[in-house]
Design a protein around this motif. Structure first.
Motif, PDB file in Angstrom:
ATOM      1  N   GLN A  24      12.530  28.751   0.203  1.00  0.00           N
ATOM      2  CA  GLN A  24      13.852  28.746  -0.417  1.00  0.00           C
ATOM      3  C   GLN A  24      13.937  29.779  -1.540  1.00  0.00           C
ATOM      4  O   GLN A  24      14.944  30.488  -1.666  1.00  0.00           O
ATOM      5  CB  GLN A  24      14.163  27.348  -0.964  1.00  0.00           C
ATOM      6  CG  GLN A  24      14.237  26.259   0.100  1.00  0.00           C
ATOM      7  CD  GLN A  24      15.456  26.386   0.981  1.00  0.00           C
ATOM      8  OE1 GLN A  24      16.546  26.655   0.492  1.00  0.00           O
ATOM      9  NE2 GLN A  24      15.288  26.174   2.278  1.00  0.00           N
ATOM     10  N   ALA A  31      18.440  37.320  -0.635  1.00  0.00           N
ATOM     11  CA  ALA A  31      19.893  37.416  -0.765  1.00  0.00           C
ATOM     12  C   ALA A  31      20.285  38.354  -1.901  1.00  0.00           C
ATOM     13  O   ALA A  31      21.253  39.117  -1.781  1.00  0.00           O
ATOM     14  CB  ALA A  31      20.494  36.031  -0.983  1.00  0.00           C
ATOM     15  N   GLU A  39      27.465  38.569   2.033  1.00  0.00           N
ATOM     16  CA  GLU A  39      27.389  37.331   1.270  1.00  0.00           C
ATOM     17  C   GLU A  39      26.147  36.539   1.674  1.00  0.00           C
ATOM     18  O   GLU A  39      25.644  36.666   2.789  1.00  0.00           O
ATOM     19  CB  GLU A  39      28.633  36.470   1.523  1.00  0.00           C
ATOM     20  CG  GLU A  39      29.933  37.102   1.068  1.00  0.00           C
ATOM     21  CD  GLU A  39      29.993  37.224  -0.450  1.00  0.00           C
ATOM     22  OE1 GLU A  39      29.426  36.352  -1.132  1.00  0.00           O
ATOM     23  OE2 GLU A  39      30.601  38.188  -0.944  1.00  0.00           O
ATOM     24  N   LYS A  40      25.674  35.687   0.765  1.00  0.00           N
ATOM     25  CA  LYS A  40      24.446  34.942   1.019  1.00  0.00           C
ATOM     26  C   LYS A  40      24.556  34.061   2.250  1.00  0.00           C
ATOM     27  O   LYS A  40      23.624  34.008   3.062  1.00  0.00           O
ATOM     28  CB  LYS A  40      24.080  34.086  -0.205  1.00  0.00           C
ATOM     29  CG  LYS A  40      22.782  33.301  -0.012  1.00  0.00           C
ATOM     30  CD  LYS A  40      22.399  32.509  -1.253  1.00  0.00           C
ATOM     31  CE  LYS A  40      21.091  31.745  -1.011  1.00  0.00           C
ATOM     32  NZ  LYS A  40      20.687  30.956  -2.196  1.00  0.00           N
ATOM     33  N   ASP A  41      25.669  33.336   2.404  1.00  0.00           N
ATOM     34  CA  ASP A  41      25.797  32.423   3.536  1.00  0.00           C
ATOM     35  C   ASP A  41      25.700  33.176   4.865  1.00  0.00           C
ATOM     36  O   ASP A  41      25.031  32.722   5.802  1.00  0.00           O
ATOM     37  CB  ASP A  41      27.111  31.652   3.470  1.00  0.00           C
ATOM     38  CG  ASP A  41      27.123  30.605   2.371  1.00  0.00           C
ATOM     39  OD1 ASP A  41      26.033  30.308   1.827  1.00  0.00           O
ATOM     40  OD2 ASP A  41      28.209  30.083   2.059  1.00  0.00           O
ATOM     41  N   THR A  42      26.356  34.312   4.931  1.00  0.00           N
ATOM     42  CA  THR A  42      26.300  35.120   6.152  1.00  0.00           C
ATOM     43  C   THR A  42      24.888  35.630   6.392  1.00  0.00           C
ATOM     44  O   THR A  42      24.389  35.607   7.530  1.00  0.00           O
ATOM     45  CB  THR A  42      27.267  36.307   6.047  1.00  0.00           C
ATOM     46  OG1 THR A  42      28.589  35.818   5.853  1.00  0.00           O
ATOM     47  CG2 THR A  42      27.208  37.173   7.301  1.00  0.00           C
ATOM     48  N   MET A  44      22.079  34.266   5.420  1.00  0.00           N
ATOM     49  CA  MET A  44      21.207  33.174   5.835  1.00  0.00           C
ATOM     50  C   MET A  44      21.438  32.793   7.294  1.00  0.00           C
ATOM     51  O   MET A  44      20.492  32.472   8.020  1.00  0.00           O
ATOM     52  CB  MET A  44      21.420  31.961   4.927  1.00  0.00           C
ATOM     53  CG  MET A  44      20.947  32.147   3.491  1.00  0.00           C
ATOM     54  SD  MET A  44      19.187  32.580   3.348  1.00  0.00           S
ATOM     55  CE  MET A  44      19.282  34.339   2.970  1.00  0.00           C
ATOM     56  N   GLN A  45      22.685  32.850   7.732  1.00  0.00           N
ATOM     57  CA  GLN A  45      22.973  32.578   9.138  1.00  0.00           C
ATOM     58  C   GLN A  45      22.302  33.603  10.040  1.00  0.00           C
ATOM     59  O   GLN A  45      21.723  33.251  11.080  1.00  0.00           O
ATOM     60  CB  GLN A  45      24.485  32.577   9.367  1.00  0.00           C
ATOM     61  CG  GLN A  45      25.208  31.406   8.740  1.00  0.00           C
ATOM     62  CD  GLN A  45      26.717  31.543   8.826  1.00  0.00           C
ATOM     63  OE1 GLN A  45      27.241  32.460   9.469  1.00  0.00           O
ATOM     64  NE2 GLN A  45      27.435  30.640   8.171  1.00  0.00           N
ATOM     65  N   GLU A 203      16.163  24.592   8.606  1.00  0.00           N
ATOM     66  CA  GLU A 203      17.259  24.322   9.544  1.00  0.00           C
ATOM     67  C   GLU A 203      16.771  24.121  10.975  1.00  0.00           C
ATOM     68  O   GLU A 203      17.299  23.278  11.717  1.00  0.00           O
ATOM     69  CB  GLU A 203      18.271  25.466   9.492  1.00  0.00           C
ATOM     70  CG  GLU A 203      19.512  25.215  10.315  1.00  0.00           C
ATOM     71  CD  GLU A 203      20.612  26.222  10.049  1.00  0.00           C
ATOM     72  OE1 GLU A 203      21.523  26.332  10.891  1.00  0.00           O
ATOM     73  OE2 GLU A 203      20.564  26.902   9.001  1.00  0.00           O
TER      74      GLU A 203
END
Length: 233
Positions: A24, A31, A39-42, A44-45, A203
């Motif tokens: 993590q 990131a 962006e971080k979310d993108t 990470m995906q 995940e």
């Protein structure tokens, strides 16, 4: 009929010692390095997709994770990522391979108490050298009757391991933080799966908990494992 429990297997990462928290922290750094591009979310995906895609080639562990970060960095920047950023990613991977081993609460006592009454196995997946390093630094190595570092955990792997080191899977227990890797395949092999959740789960290890299965057990931590084992049929 199922045999009385004779053999207990323990997962290593995030069951006996901290592991996912280092991933993590590295992901947060990753990131930051790529913040000018996405962006971080993108990010990470895209990283999870790369990890999933690469498991068959790289396997589990830090090295595969590092290669997947590099692949993701190339992907999200259209191959424009700098050599300096790639170097930072490689350095982050090396740091993960040098992190100290920090045992989880009750881990040492739980393994030692179980060793008094059962054959004890360590069953873990990941980088061979890294897992061997962590086991050596943990101080737990001498407590185990056998250590198995495997490329993956599935029903056939558990049957083979418990056949070789115990009596059979149906006389075995697997203790771990992952429902997908430690609980479900062990139950399918005929043994007991004991879920001891960690506060964060990768995940790709998410799975539905088999709460109604008669061979499923759950504990909030390892402090009462000996009592649970003593009460198994």
């Amino acid at each position: 009929m199922a045999r009385k429990v004779t053999t207990v297997g323990f997962d290593a990462d995030d069951t006996l010692w901290h592991n996912e928290r280092y991933f993590q922290l590295t992901q947060a750094h990753f990131a930051d390095l790529l913040s000018d591009y996405t962006e971080k979310d993108t990010l990470m995906q895209r990283l999870v997709a790369a990890e999933k895609r690469n498991l068959g080639q790289y396997g589990f562990g830090v090295k595969g994770f590092t290669l997947s970060m590099i692949e993701t960095a190339l992907d999200v920047t259209d191959r424009r990522v700098s050599g300096a950023v790639i170097e930072e990613i490689l350095n982050a991977g090396r740091e993960m391979l040098a992190n100290p081993v920090d045992l989880l609460p009750h881990a040492q006592a739980a393994v030692a108490e179980a060793a008094e009454n059962y054959r004890i196995l360590l069953i873990t997946k990941g980088d061979l050298l890294d897992q061997e390093r962590k086991l050596a630094q943990s101080g737990l190595g001498d407590l185990f009757d056998a250590v198995e570092i495997v490329s993956d955990k599935n029903t056939s792997v558990y049957r083979d391991i418990f056949d070789r080191h115990g009596h059979s899977a149906d006389s075995g227990v697997m203790v771990g933080n992952s429902v997908r890797s430690d609980v479900l395949p062990m139950i399918e092999a005929g043994g007991f799966g004991v879920h001891v959740p960690y506060h964060v789960t990768w995940e790709l290890e998410h799975a539905e908990t088999p709460v109604s299965h008669d061979r499923f057990r759950s504990l909030p931590d390892l402090s009462t494992l000996s009592t649970l084992l003593a009460g198994l049929p």
